[in-house]
Design a protein around this motif. Structure first.
Motif, PDB file in Angstrom:
ATOM      1  N   ALA A 122      43.397  45.292  47.582  1.00 36.69           N
ATOM      2  CA  ALA A 122      42.639  44.107  47.439  1.00 36.69           C
ATOM      3  C   ALA A 122      41.977  43.867  48.752  1.00 36.69           C
ATOM      4  O   ALA A 122      40.976  43.165  48.830  1.00 36.69           O
ATOM      5  N   LYS A 123      42.908  43.654  49.759  1.00 35.54           N
ATOM      6  CA  LYS A 123      42.434  43.256  51.025  1.00 35.54           C
ATOM      7  C   LYS A 123      41.226  44.243  51.641  1.00 35.54           C
ATOM      8  O   LYS A 123      40.335  43.324  52.407  1.00 35.54           O
ATOM      9  N   LYS A 124      41.369  45.272  51.087  1.00 33.34           N
ATOM     10  CA  LYS A 124      39.988  46.219  51.650  1.00 33.34           C
ATOM     11  C   LYS A 124      38.864  45.794  50.626  1.00 33.34           C
ATOM     12  O   LYS A 124      37.936  46.670  50.978  1.00 33.34           O
ATOM     13  N   GLY A 125      38.999  45.072  49.846  1.00 31.90           N
ATOM     14  CA  GLY A 125      37.877  44.602  48.834  1.00 31.90           C
ATOM     15  C   GLY A 125      37.612  45.318  47.818  1.00 31.90           C
ATOM     16  O   GLY A 125      36.548  45.164  46.891  1.00 31.90           O
ATOM     17  N   GLU A 126      38.503  46.303  47.575  1.00 27.82           N
ATOM     18  CA  GLU A 126      38.696  46.986  46.044  1.00 27.82           C
ATOM     19  C   GLU A 126      39.240  46.584  44.879  1.00 27.82           C
ATOM     20  O   GLU A 126      40.331  47.099  44.501  1.00 27.82           O
ATOM     21  N   ARG A 127      39.088  45.233  44.664  1.00 26.72           N
ATOM     22  CA  ARG A 127      39.614  44.382  43.505  1.00 26.72           C
ATOM     23  C   ARG A 127      39.695  45.228  42.237  1.00 26.72           C
ATOM     24  O   ARG A 127      40.864  45.208  41.636  1.00 26.72           O
ATOM     25  N   LEU A 177      45.226  38.437  42.429  1.00 26.44           N
ATOM     26  CA  LEU A 177      43.901  39.354  42.415  1.00 26.44           C
ATOM     27  C   LEU A 177      42.695  38.480  41.283  1.00 26.44           C
ATOM     28  O   LEU A 177      41.986  39.209  41.028  1.00 26.44           O
ATOM     29  N   LYS A 178      43.363  37.460  41.267  1.00 26.17           N
ATOM     30  CA  LYS A 178      42.126  36.471  40.432  1.00 26.17           C
ATOM     31  C   LYS A 178      41.966  36.979  38.905  1.00 26.17           C
ATOM     32  O   LYS A 178      40.752  37.067  38.527  1.00 26.17           O
TER      33      LYS A 178
END
Length: 269
Positions: free
Chosen positions: A169-174, A204-205
């Motif tokens: 998630a931090k890498k933008g791969e939600r 993760l919303k």
């Protein structure tokens, strides 16, 4: 339903011991395979992990002297004899070659039937099975103990998974992170695991997924609190506030509950 599913997962299909035990011969001396109830560890002494497991298994066996234990080594016989020539063990050593299936594995035999065949968490489950075979646990206690042990082990295993998911998630791969979470077998988790999974979905919303998971542990007040948060984040402040209102007397963190309750009530008007 979740409990029934879990029991199906942990209660092994009973099979005849004859079909499960490999053909084995005594490793050191002239003795025969013990009759009746017993615990069996099939391992490879050329592997350090298996030797450590044997030591732990033997320690449990020494605590249950009324249940014979059998250790079947699959390493070459000459090597095995050299390793165990002066060994002092609670159980009897045997040797077998060309053993099929995953190793190491433990078998627990009662009245001629295999009541448990375990290839993971062997150390965790050995004492429970030997306790049952020795008469120290009733059938109900045995099932309960296995369920709790399996759930505890499952929680221990998902913690690294959560860390991996949050890294994605931090890498933008939600979306990839959510796909990884969706692979987790919810039915194997206890309340602690369900709460952690639900909280991770919220981070993760994905409050809709969080609500679905947290509903499975509704008897836990912390799960109900985060269910209310999930409902609120999906746009239903009034329903979320009602859920928080219903737990005001039992929720331990009064300050946190009041904060979210005021927030929801303000938006629900």
């Amino acid at each position: 339903m979740r409990l029934a599913t879990l029991l199906c997962l942990i209660l092994m299909t009973v099979q005849t011991a004859f079909a499960q035990l490999p053909a084995a011969e005594p490793l050191l001396g002239d003795y025969s395979m013990p009759e009746g109830n017993k615990g069996v560890l099939i391992f490879n002494s050329s592997k350090r992990f298996d030797l450590n497991l044997l030591a732990e298994f033997d320690s449990e066996c020494s605590s249950h002297p009324h249940v014979p234990c059998v250790y079947i080594d699959t390493a070459p016989m000459d090597e095995s004899r050299e390793i165990f020539e002066d060994a002092v063990l609670s159980g009897k050593l045997f040797h077998a070659e060309d053993v099929q299936g995953e190793l190491p594995r433990a078998l627990f035999i009662k009245d001629g039937d295999v009541i448990g065949e375990i290839t993971s968490s062997i150390t965790l489950m050995t004492g429970i099975h030997l306790g049952y075979l020795s008469g120290g646990l009733s059938p109900r206690e045995f099932k309960d103990a296995r369920e709790k042990a399996l759930q505890s082990e499952q929680f221990r295993r998902i913690v690294p998974k959560m860390n991996f998911v949050l890294m994605l998630a931090k890498k933008g791969e939600r979306m990839k992170a959510l796909e990884e979470l969706d692979k987790i077998e919810v039915g194997k988790l206890n309340d602690k695991g369900l709460l952690l999974l639900g909280q991770t979905y919220l981070r993760l919303k994905a409050p809709d997924r969080a609500e679905k998971v947290l509903d499975s542990c509704s008897s836990n007040v912390e799960c109900r609190f985060f269910t209310a948060i999930s409902v609120y984040l999906q746009g239903d402040a009034e329903r979320g506030a009602g859920m928080l209102e219903s737990m005001k007397e039992e929720y331990p963190d009064k300050e946190r509950l009041e904060y979210y309750l005021n927030k929801m009530q303000g938006e629900g008007k």
